[in-house]
Design a protein around this motif. Structure first.
Motif, short mmCIF file in Angstrom:
data_model
loop_
_atom_site.label_atom_id
_atom_site.label_comp_id
_atom_site.label_asym_id
_atom_site.label_seq_id
_atom_site.Cartn_x
_atom_site.Cartn_y
_atom_site.Cartn_z
N ASP A 2 41.46 36.43 38.06
CA ASP A 2 42.35 35.62 37.23
C ASP A 2 41.56 34.42 36.76
N ASP A 3 42.20 33.45 36.14
CA ASP A 3 41.47 32.34 35.53
C ASP A 3 40.50 31.65 36.47
N ASN A 4 40.88 31.48 37.73
CA ASN A 4 40.06 30.70 38.66
C ASN A 4 39.41 31.50 39.77
N HIS A 5 39.58 32.83 39.78
CA HIS A 5 39.09 33.61 40.90
C HIS A 5 38.20 34.77 40.43
N MET A 6 37.06 34.93 41.09
CA MET A 6 36.11 36.00 40.81
C MET A 6 35.88 36.82 42.08
N LEU A 7 35.95 38.13 41.95
CA LEU A 7 35.61 39.04 43.04
C LEU A 7 34.13 39.38 42.96
N HIS A 8 33.44 39.29 44.10
CA HIS A 8 32.02 39.59 44.10
C HIS A 8 31.58 40.12 45.45
N LYS A 9 30.38 40.67 45.47
CA LYS A 9 29.83 41.20 46.71
C LYS A 9 29.52 40.06 47.68
N LYS A 10 29.69 40.35 48.95
CA LYS A 10 29.25 39.41 49.98
C LYS A 10 27.73 39.36 49.97
N ALA A 11 27.18 38.18 50.09
CA ALA A 11 25.72 38.04 50.12
C ALA A 11 25.35 36.87 51.02
N ASP A 12 24.25 37.04 51.74
CA ASP A 12 23.69 35.94 52.52
C ASP A 12 22.81 35.10 51.60
N VAL A 13 23.18 33.85 51.46
CA VAL A 13 22.50 32.97 50.50
C VAL A 13 21.06 32.69 50.94
N ILE A 14 20.13 32.84 50.02
CA ILE A 14 18.76 32.38 50.24
C ILE A 14 18.74 30.90 49.85
N LEU A 15 18.36 30.04 50.78
CA LEU A 15 18.54 28.59 50.59
C LEU A 15 17.45 27.98 49.70
N MET A 30 43.85 42.47 45.67
CA MET A 30 42.84 41.80 46.51
C MET A 30 43.42 40.49 47.02
N VAL A 31 43.30 40.23 48.32
CA VAL A 31 43.93 39.08 48.95
C VAL A 31 42.88 38.18 49.59
N LYS A 32 43.01 36.87 49.38
CA LYS A 32 42.16 35.91 50.09
C LYS A 32 42.60 35.86 51.55
N GLU A 33 41.63 35.91 52.46
CA GLU A 33 41.96 35.86 53.88
C GLU A 33 41.51 34.54 54.51
N ALA A 34 40.26 34.41 54.84
CA ALA A 34 39.77 33.19 55.49
C ALA A 34 38.80 32.45 54.57
N PRO A 85 35.08 44.05 54.09
CA PRO A 85 33.99 43.25 54.67
C PRO A 85 32.84 42.97 53.71
N ASP A 86 32.70 43.78 52.66
CA ASP A 86 31.58 43.60 51.73
C ASP A 86 31.97 42.87 50.46
N LEU A 87 33.19 42.35 50.38
CA LEU A 87 33.67 41.68 49.17
C LEU A 87 34.23 40.30 49.50
N TYR A 88 33.87 39.33 48.68
CA TYR A 88 34.37 37.96 48.79
C TYR A 88 35.04 37.56 47.47
N ILE A 89 35.79 36.49 47.53
CA ILE A 89 36.41 35.90 46.33
C ILE A 89 35.93 34.46 46.19
N SER A 90 35.42 34.12 45.01
CA SER A 90 35.11 32.72 44.69
C SER A 90 36.26 32.10 43.92
N GLU A 91 36.68 30.93 44.36
CA GLU A 91 37.71 30.15 43.67
C GLU A 91 37.03 28.96 43.00
N PHE A 92 37.05 28.94 41.68
CA PHE A 92 36.37 27.89 40.92
C PHE A 92 37.24 26.64 40.86
#
Length: 239
Positions: free
Chosen positions: A75-88, A1-5, A21-28
Motif C-alpha cells: 500500500d502507500d507506505n508499506h513494501m514487501l521484501h525479502k529478509k536480508a542480513d544487512v552488510i554494514l 500479509m500481516v505485520k507481526e513483530a 520467515p523469509d519475508l519482511y515489510i518495510s513501513e516508510f
C-alpha cells in the motif's frame, strides 16, 4: 500479509517480520533527518512518495537483472521484501562533486568527475558513519573477502549506469546516491533498503534545481513538491 513483530526502526523506515520467515515489510515514515540526525522534521506524505519511487526503481532494476530484495508494494507506505542480513557498508556512488566530497577535498562544487567514484562508509551512527577502505572492511568482518567488495563495487557501478540513463530520459541528472546491500537467506548479496530522493541527489537537467533531500538539508522548502515531480516523471515515462 500481516505485520507481526517490529524488527528494526531507523530514521526513515520501520521493518516488520511477517508470518513468512523469509519475508519482511518495510513501513516508510514521514520523518526527515539530516547531518547524522542533528536536523529533524517531518513532511506528511513523504514516506508514501519514497515507497512509490523505490517501487518503480526496484522493478526497473529487477527487469535489468539486478538482484534486489523487492517483492511488491502493499500500500502507500508499506513494501514487501525479502529478509536480508544487512552488510554494514553504505556504498556512496558519485558522478558529480558536491556536498561532503567538495567540502572535504576541495573539489569544485558541480564538477563532473572523470570517472564514477565509489566510496564505502561504515554504517554506524554512533561513530558518525566514517569512511572505510578495503582493509577496514576486512578487519571489521563486514565482508568475507575482497572479492565481495569487488562485487559490490561492480554492482554499484552497474546500477549507476542503469539509473543515470533512466533519469536522463526524464530530464534529471543523477549526481550521487547511497546504496545498501545485504545477504538473502541463501547467502547471496542483493540490493536492499530504498531508492528514493532521500538517498539520491537529483538535479533538474535544465535548471539545476535540487529535486531531493538537499531541499531539507539546505532549508530550501518544497521537498514534497520536488518528490512528487520526480515520481510523476518516472510514471509518465513508464506507462
Amino acid at each position: 500479509m500481516v505485520k507481526e513483530a517490529l524488527v528494526y526502526e531507523g530514521k526513515a523506515k520501520k521493518i516488520w517480520s511477517t508470518e513468512y520467515p523469509d519475508l519482511y515489510i518495510s513501513e516508510f515514515k514521514d520523518d526527515l533527518t539530516a547531518f547524522n540526525g542533528e536536523k529533524k522534521s517531518s513532511e506528511e506524505g513523504k514516506g508514501a512518495l519514497n515507497n512509490k519511487i523505490s517501487t518503480e526503481l526496484f522493478k526497473y532494476l529487477n527487469k535489468k537483472g539486478i538482484p534486489t530484495h523487492f517483492v511488491e508494494m502493499l500500500d502507500d507506505n508499506h513494501m514487501l521484501h525479502k529478509k536480508a542480513d544487512v552488510i554494514l557498508i553504505e556504498v556512496i556512488v558519485r558522478n558529480i562533486a558536491t556536498g561532503s566530497l567538495s567540502r572535504n577535498l576541495g573539489i569544485e562544487d558541480g564538477k563532473v568527475l572523470p570517472f564514477t567514484l565509489v566510496e564505502f562508509d561504515y554504517k554506524n551512527d554512533e561513530l558518525g558513519d566514517p569512511k572505510l577502505n578495503d582493509q577496514h572492511c576486512l578487519i571489521l568482518n563486514l565482508v568475507n573477502d575482497t572479492s565481495e567488495l569487488d562485487y559490490i563495487r561492480y554492482m554499484a557501478r552497474r546500477i549507476n549506469d542503469l539509473l543515470k540513463a533512466f533519469y536522463a530520459q526524464r530530464n534529471l541528472t543523477l549526481v550521487d546516491f547511497k546504496l545498501e546491500f545485504g545477504r538473502d537467506m541463501d547467502g547471496n548479496i542483493i540490493l536492499i533498503d530504498e531508492l528514493s530522493p532521500d538517498n539520491f541527489r537529483l538535479w533538474d537537467s535544465e535548471s539545476g534545481e535540487s529535486m531531493d533531500k538537499d531541499r531539507f538539508r539546505q532549508g530550501l522548502g518544497g521537498l514534497k513538491v520536488a518528490y512528487e515531480e520526480v515520481l510523476n516523471r518516472i510514471l509518465g515515462e513508464m506507462k
